[in-house]
Design an enzyme around this catalytic site. Sequence first.
Site, PDB file in Angstrom:
ATOM      1  N   CYS A   1      -4.332   0.954  -2.538  1.00  0.00           N
ATOM      2  CA  CYS A   1      -3.571  -0.591  -2.188  1.00  0.00           C
ATOM      3  C   CYS A   1      -2.413  -1.624  -2.581  1.00  0.00           C
ATOM      4  O   CYS A   1      -2.033  -1.385  -3.432  1.00  0.00           O
ATOM      5  CB  CYS A   1      -4.905  -1.435  -2.040  1.00  0.00           C
ATOM      6  SG  CYS A   1      -6.893  -0.778  -1.378  1.00  0.00           S
TER       7      CYS A   1
ATOM      8  N   GLU B   1       0.600   4.765   0.741  1.00  0.00           N
ATOM      9  CA  GLU B   1      -0.916   6.372   1.129  1.00  0.00           C
ATOM     10  C   GLU B   1      -0.180   7.229   0.922  1.00  0.00           C
ATOM     11  O   GLU B   1       0.985   7.968   0.135  1.00  0.00           O
ATOM     12  CB  GLU B   1      -1.097   6.131   2.692  1.00  0.00           C
ATOM     13  CG  GLU B   1      -0.979   5.410   3.351  1.00  0.00           C
ATOM     14  CD  GLU B   1      -1.366   4.511   4.532  1.00  0.00           C
ATOM     15  OE1 GLU B   1      -2.481   3.748   4.519  1.00  0.00           O
ATOM     16  OE2 GLU B   1      -0.982   5.596   5.254  1.00  0.00           O
TER      17      GLU B   1
ATOM     18  N   CYS C   1     -10.561  -3.274  -4.345  1.00  0.00           N
ATOM     19  CA  CYS C   1      -9.469  -4.288  -4.980  1.00  0.00           C
ATOM     20  C   CYS C   1     -10.236  -5.203  -5.202  1.00  0.00           C
ATOM     21  O   CYS C   1      -9.545  -6.348  -6.344  1.00  0.00           O
ATOM     22  CB  CYS C   1      -8.015  -4.629  -4.416  1.00  0.00           C
ATOM     23  SG  CYS C   1      -7.237  -3.472  -3.450  1.00  0.00           S
TER      24      CYS C   1
ATOM     25  N   ASN D   1       1.019  -1.269   0.160  1.00  0.00           N
ATOM     26  CA  ASN D   1       0.111  -0.187   0.086  1.00  0.00           C
ATOM     27  C   ASN D   1       0.914   1.051   0.069  1.00  0.00           C
ATOM     28  O   ASN D   1       2.029   1.384   0.647  1.00  0.00           O
ATOM     29  CB  ASN D   1      -0.949   0.062   1.639  1.00  0.00           C
ATOM     30  CG  ASN D   1      -0.027  -0.172   2.736  1.00  0.00           C
ATOM     31  OD1 ASN D   1       1.235  -0.910   2.684  1.00  0.00           O
ATOM     32  ND2 ASN D   1      -1.289   0.638   3.698  1.00  0.00           N
TER      33      ASN D   1
ATOM     34  N   CYS E   1      -9.827  -5.000  -0.182  1.00  0.00           N
ATOM     35  CA  CYS E   1     -10.717  -4.327   0.887  1.00  0.00           C
ATOM     36  C   CYS E   1     -12.236  -4.296  -1.234  1.00  0.00           C
ATOM     37  O   CYS E   1     -12.083  -4.764  -2.236  1.00  0.00           O
ATOM     38  CB  CYS E   1     -10.572  -2.674   0.354  1.00  0.00           C
ATOM     39  SG  CYS E   1      -9.987  -1.957  -0.534  1.00  0.00           S
TER      40      CYS E   1
ATOM     41  N   GLU F   1      -3.253  -4.594  -2.994  1.00  0.00           N
ATOM     42  CA  GLU F   1      -3.776  -5.153  -3.972  1.00  0.00           C
ATOM     43  C   GLU F   1      -3.538  -4.858  -5.440  1.00  0.00           C
ATOM     44  O   GLU F   1      -3.309  -5.285  -6.385  1.00  0.00           O
ATOM     45  CB  GLU F   1      -5.112  -5.910  -4.028  1.00  0.00           C
ATOM     46  CG  GLU F   1      -4.454  -6.769  -2.385  1.00  0.00           C
ATOM     47  CD  GLU F   1      -5.020  -5.772  -1.079  1.00  0.00           C
ATOM     48  OE1 GLU F   1      -4.519  -5.106  -1.601  1.00  0.00           O
ATOM     49  OE2 GLU F   1      -5.840  -6.724  -0.699  1.00  0.00           O
TER      50      GLU F   1
HETATM   51 ZN   LIG Z   1      -7.921  -2.451  -1.654  1.00  0.00          ZN
END
Ligand SMILES: [Zn+2]
Length: 135
Positions: free
Chosen positions: A53, A44, A93, A42, A90, A55
């Site tokens: 993210c 940010e 993703c 990830n 999430c 993934e």
């Molecule tokens: Zn995600």
Amino acid sequence: MDDRELLKEAAKARAFSYSPYSDFAVGAALLAKSGKVYTGCNVENAAFTPGNCAERTAVFKAVSEGEKEFEAVAIVGGKNGTKPRSVYPCGVCRQVLCEFVDAESFRVITGEPDGEMTAITFDTLLPLSFGPKSL
Ligand SMILES: [Zn+2]
């Protein structure tokens, strides 16, 4: 590469996580049908919304290098400085993965690299999905 090895690759990728805001580091390792593994973490951002993210980082890396068929993804997460543990993708993703995977055979692997590990198929993760076959 077996599921355990893929999970360990996800844990290695997690070390590169840039997560100063959530303090939650995630790593992913995506196994292409070619046999190549694409990792992601990830990333940010101070403005929050532009973050990405682990993934999706792995998927976008793979697709940008010509891969479009995948067998499995391994994911680990946890607060920065803690041992990697089980986390699932999430919703965003899940939708991105849905574009490129066979829901009945694609494996989603998570757990502890040296401990408990689970693998489920994508159709369990995102049932009744909207994907390329829906159009
Ligand atoms: Zn995600």
